[in-house]
Design an enzyme around this catalytic site. Structure first.
Site, PDB file in Angstrom:
ATOM      1  N   HIS A  75      49.994  67.360  26.980  1.00 42.03           N
ATOM      2  CA  HIS A  75      48.592  67.259  27.382  1.00 42.03           C
ATOM      3  C   HIS A  75      47.674  67.639  26.214  1.00 42.03           C
ATOM      4  O   HIS A  75      46.676  66.950  25.946  1.00 42.03           O
ATOM      5  CB  HIS A  75      48.353  68.174  28.588  1.00 42.03           C
ATOM      6  CG  HIS A  75      46.982  68.143  29.135  1.00 42.03           C
ATOM      7  ND1 HIS A  75      46.415  67.023  29.709  1.00 42.03           N
ATOM      8  CD2 HIS A  75      46.042  69.119  29.221  1.00 42.03           C
ATOM      9  CE1 HIS A  75      45.192  67.304  30.114  1.00 42.03           C
ATOM     10  NE2 HIS A  75      44.940  68.561  29.833  1.00 42.03           N
ATOM     11  N   GLN A  77      48.358  67.501  22.992  1.00 41.40           N
ATOM     12  CA  GLN A  77      48.448  66.460  21.974  1.00 41.40           C
ATOM     13  C   GLN A  77      47.649  65.226  22.381  1.00 41.40           C
ATOM     14  O   GLN A  77      47.002  64.589  21.544  1.00 41.40           O
ATOM     15  CB  GLN A  77      49.912  66.093  21.715  1.00 41.40           C
ATOM     16  CG  GLN A  77      50.728  67.211  21.108  1.00 41.40           C
ATOM     17  CD  GLN A  77      50.160  67.667  19.778  1.00 41.40           C
ATOM     18  OE1 GLN A  77      49.984  66.874  18.856  1.00 41.40           O
ATOM     19  NE2 GLN A  77      49.850  68.943  19.679  1.00 41.40           N
ATOM     20  N   HIS A  79      44.980  65.227  24.301  1.00 42.21           N
ATOM     21  CA  HIS A  79      43.570  65.578  24.100  1.00 42.21           C
ATOM     22  C   HIS A  79      43.180  65.444  22.632  1.00 42.21           C
ATOM     23  O   HIS A  79      42.124  64.895  22.308  1.00 42.21           O
ATOM     24  CB  HIS A  79      43.298  67.011  24.563  1.00 42.21           C
ATOM     25  CG  HIS A  79      42.836  67.109  25.967  1.00 42.21           C
ATOM     26  ND1 HIS A  79      41.534  66.917  26.341  1.00 42.21           N
ATOM     27  CD2 HIS A  79      43.512  67.377  27.102  1.00 42.21           C
ATOM     28  CE1 HIS A  79      41.417  67.077  27.645  1.00 42.21           C
ATOM     29  NE2 HIS A  79      42.613  67.355  28.128  1.00 42.21           N
TER      30      HIS A  79
END
Length: 107
Positions: A75, A77, A79
Site C-alpha cells: 500500500h 509503495q 501511494h
C-alpha cells in the site's frame, strides 16, 4: 523507527506530495503559477523524504536485514508511485496551462 512507523511515514509523505500536486494543478488552472510552482517544490521535498525512507529500507535489505513485506508495505509503495506519477503529470498540465495563458495574453 519500527517497521509500521516507517511504512506510515512513506504513506504520509506520498499523500502530502499528491495533495500538493493537485493543489498546484488548481492554482495553475487559475493562472497562479508562482504559487503552483511553490506547491510542486514542496511536493518534490515530500517525495524526496519518502524516497529516502524507501532507499534506506532497500539498503538495509541488501545488507541482510530482512522484513516481512505485507500488504501495508505494498500500500505504501502504491501511494508513493501514484504520487510520483501525479507530480509528473501535473507538471505537464501546468506547462499546458501556462502556454494557454501566455497565448491568450498575446492574442
Amino acid at each position: 523507527m519500527d517497521y509500521e512507523r516507517i511504512v506510515f511515514a512513506i504513506i504520509a509523505h506520498a499523500g502530502n506530495a499528491r495533495s500538493l500536486c493537485f493543489d498546484a494543478l488548481k492554482l495553475a488552472k487559475e493562472g497562479l503559477f508562482d504559487r503552483a510552482y511553490q506547491n510542486i517544490a514542496q511536493a518534490k521535498e515530500e517525495l524526496l523524504q519518502a524516497h529516502n525512507i524507501q532507499s534506506d529500507l532497500l539498503h538495509k535489505e541488501a545488507a541482510g536485514e530482512k522484513h516481512d513485506f505485507g500488504l501495508l508495505m505494498v500500500h505504501a509503495q502504491d501511494h508513493l508511485m501514484c504520487a510520483m506519477l501525479a507530480k509528473d503529470l501535473v507538471e505537464e498540465f501546468m506547462e499546458l496551462y501556462r502556454a494557454m495563458n501566455d497565448k491568450s495574453r498575446n492574442s
